[in-house]
Motif scaffolding. Structure first.
Motif, PDB file in Angstrom:
ATOM      1  N   ASP A 108      -4.942  -8.864   2.749  1.00  0.00           N
ATOM      2  CA  ASP A 108      -6.347  -9.218   2.543  1.00  0.00           C
ATOM      3  C   ASP A 108      -6.485 -10.361   1.546  1.00  0.00           C
ATOM      4  O   ASP A 108      -7.268 -11.302   1.747  1.00  0.00           O
ATOM      5  N   VAL A 109      -5.726 -10.277   0.459  1.00  0.00           N
ATOM      6  CA  VAL A 109      -5.813 -11.301  -0.580  1.00  0.00           C
ATOM      7  C   VAL A 109      -5.284 -12.636  -0.076  1.00  0.00           C
ATOM      8  O   VAL A 109      -5.927 -13.685  -0.232  1.00  0.00           O
TER       9      VAL A 109
ATOM     10  N   GLY B  17      -9.260 -12.442   3.443  1.00  0.00           N
ATOM     11  CA  GLY B  17     -10.031 -11.559   4.312  1.00  0.00           C
ATOM     12  C   GLY B  17     -10.045 -11.954   5.772  1.00  0.00           C
ATOM     13  O   GLY B  17     -10.583 -11.214   6.609  1.00  0.00           O
ATOM     14  N   MET B  18      -9.430 -13.088   6.108  1.00  0.00           N
ATOM     15  CA  MET B  18      -9.467 -13.559   7.492  1.00  0.00           C
ATOM     16  C   MET B  18      -8.662 -12.675   8.426  1.00  0.00           C
ATOM     17  O   MET B  18      -8.899 -12.667   9.638  1.00  0.00           O
TER      18      MET B  18
ATOM     19  N   PRO C 231       3.027 -18.287  -1.939  1.00  0.00           N
ATOM     20  CA  PRO C 231       4.010 -17.549  -2.739  1.00  0.00           C
ATOM     21  C   PRO C 231       3.538 -17.258  -4.162  1.00  0.00           C
ATOM     22  O   PRO C 231       3.858 -16.211  -4.727  1.00  0.00           O
ATOM     23  N   ARG C 232       2.759 -18.182  -4.745  1.00  0.00           N
ATOM     24  CA  ARG C 232       2.270 -17.961  -6.115  1.00  0.00           C
ATOM     25  C   ARG C 232       1.235 -16.850  -6.164  1.00  0.00           C
ATOM     26  O   ARG C 232       1.254 -16.013  -7.068  1.00  0.00           O
ATOM     27  N   VAL C 233       0.329 -16.845  -5.180  1.00  0.00           N
ATOM     28  CA  VAL C 233      -0.669 -15.777  -5.133  1.00  0.00           C
ATOM     29  C   VAL C 233       0.024 -14.441  -4.877  1.00  0.00           C
ATOM     30  O   VAL C 233      -0.316 -13.420  -5.481  1.00  0.00           O
TER      31      VAL C 233
ATOM     32  N   VAL D 137       0.055 -10.235  -6.688  1.00  0.00           N
ATOM     33  CA  VAL D 137      -0.453  -9.006  -6.058  1.00  0.00           C
ATOM     34  C   VAL D 137       0.628  -8.175  -5.390  1.00  0.00           C
ATOM     35  O   VAL D 137       0.372  -7.048  -4.971  1.00  0.00           O
ATOM     36  N   SER D 138       1.842  -8.719  -5.270  1.00  0.00           N
ATOM     37  CA  SER D 138       2.910  -7.992  -4.600  1.00  0.00           C
ATOM     38  C   SER D 138       4.067  -7.747  -5.549  1.00  0.00           C
ATOM     39  O   SER D 138       4.333  -8.539  -6.455  1.00  0.00           O
ATOM     40  N   SER D 139       4.783  -6.650  -5.323  1.00  0.00           N
ATOM     41  CA  SER D 139       5.954  -6.323  -6.134  1.00  0.00           C
ATOM     42  C   SER D 139       7.197  -7.044  -5.632  1.00  0.00           C
ATOM     43  O   SER D 139       8.256  -6.957  -6.242  1.00  0.00           O
TER      44      SER D 139
END
Length: 231
Positions: A29-30, A34-35, A171-173, A177-179
């Motif tokens: 989602d992030v 949301g697309m 990749p930066r975003v 939000v990801s481990s």
């Protein structure tokens, strides 16, 4: 946790998705802003499944793509290569009959599904041709296939902007939000390496599918491919 390489070793791919399963839906989602919800809705519309029909949802992950089918009375079978994804999905929706399965060797009989669909998973399969042949095998004559997958924007300017987001920003975003940031580096690399719309359409024809067509979504960032198994 590790990431897979573009060789797409099945054990590496499954292990990578096992590792990101708990936060997978939120991360999608992030990263897509949301697309992904719109893309999946367009996929369901293209499948056009009616209550009582049987649909195989491949690369179903935690089942978010399968839920709307089940809620509409469709007999949907969520299938994913990652046991970790399936485990998360079973906890979320114990009423769905999740199956752990390999798209290149599906654990189903011939001609048992009215439709087969796969969203954002075909490019992770080690052998695209074998997977398309297996989807053909399990689809009844006259049945349909719908593939939703990242693709190549035909407009050069839009393609350049998207490439910048895919290779630099995504990749930066993901790291926030990801481990498993490395898994999302694989994501951008696998998208860049994937065949464009016409090349995938040609593979569908080679696998025996007919009435092959595609529709670009979001300027071709994603393409929706449709095909029918001939009677």
């Amino acid at each position: 946790m590790s990431r897979a390489s573009l060789a797409k070793d099945p054990r590496e791919v499954a292990g990578m998705f096992d590792g990101v399963a708990p936060a997978y839906d939120l991360t999608n989602d992030v990263l897509s802003m949301g697309m992904d919800r719109l893309w999946r809705r367009r996929t369901r519309e293209a499948v056009g499944a009616e209550p009582g029909q049987r649909v195989l949802d491949l690369a179903a992950g935690t089942g978010t793509s399968s839920e709307p089918y089940a809620d509409a009375g469709v007999d949907v079978v969520p299938c994913d290569f990652s046991a970790g994804m399936v485990a998360v999905g079973k906890r979320r929706r114990p009423d769905l009959d999740f199956v752990v399965g390999d798209a290149t060797a599906l654990p189903f009989a011939d001609e048992v599904f009215d439709a087969v669909t796969i969203s954002f998973g075909l490019r992770n399969v080690v052998d695209t041709t074998a997977a398309l042949a297996e989807m053909f095998r399990v689809t009844r004559p006259g049945g349909r296939l719908v593939i939703c997958e990242f693709s190549t924007p035909p407009n050069a300017a839009w393609r350049g902007m998207y490439g910048l987001y895919r290779d630099r920003v995504l990749p930066r975003v993901a790291s926030m939000v990801s481990s498993n940031t490395d898994a999302y580096s694989y994501l951008s690399e696998s998208i860049a390496d994937w065949p464009d719309q016409r090349a995938l359409a040609a593979l569908l024809h080679q696998a025996g599918w007919r009435r092959v067509a595609y529709r670009n979504l979001t300027g071709g960032i994603v393409a929706l491919h449709r095909a029918t198994r001939p009677v």
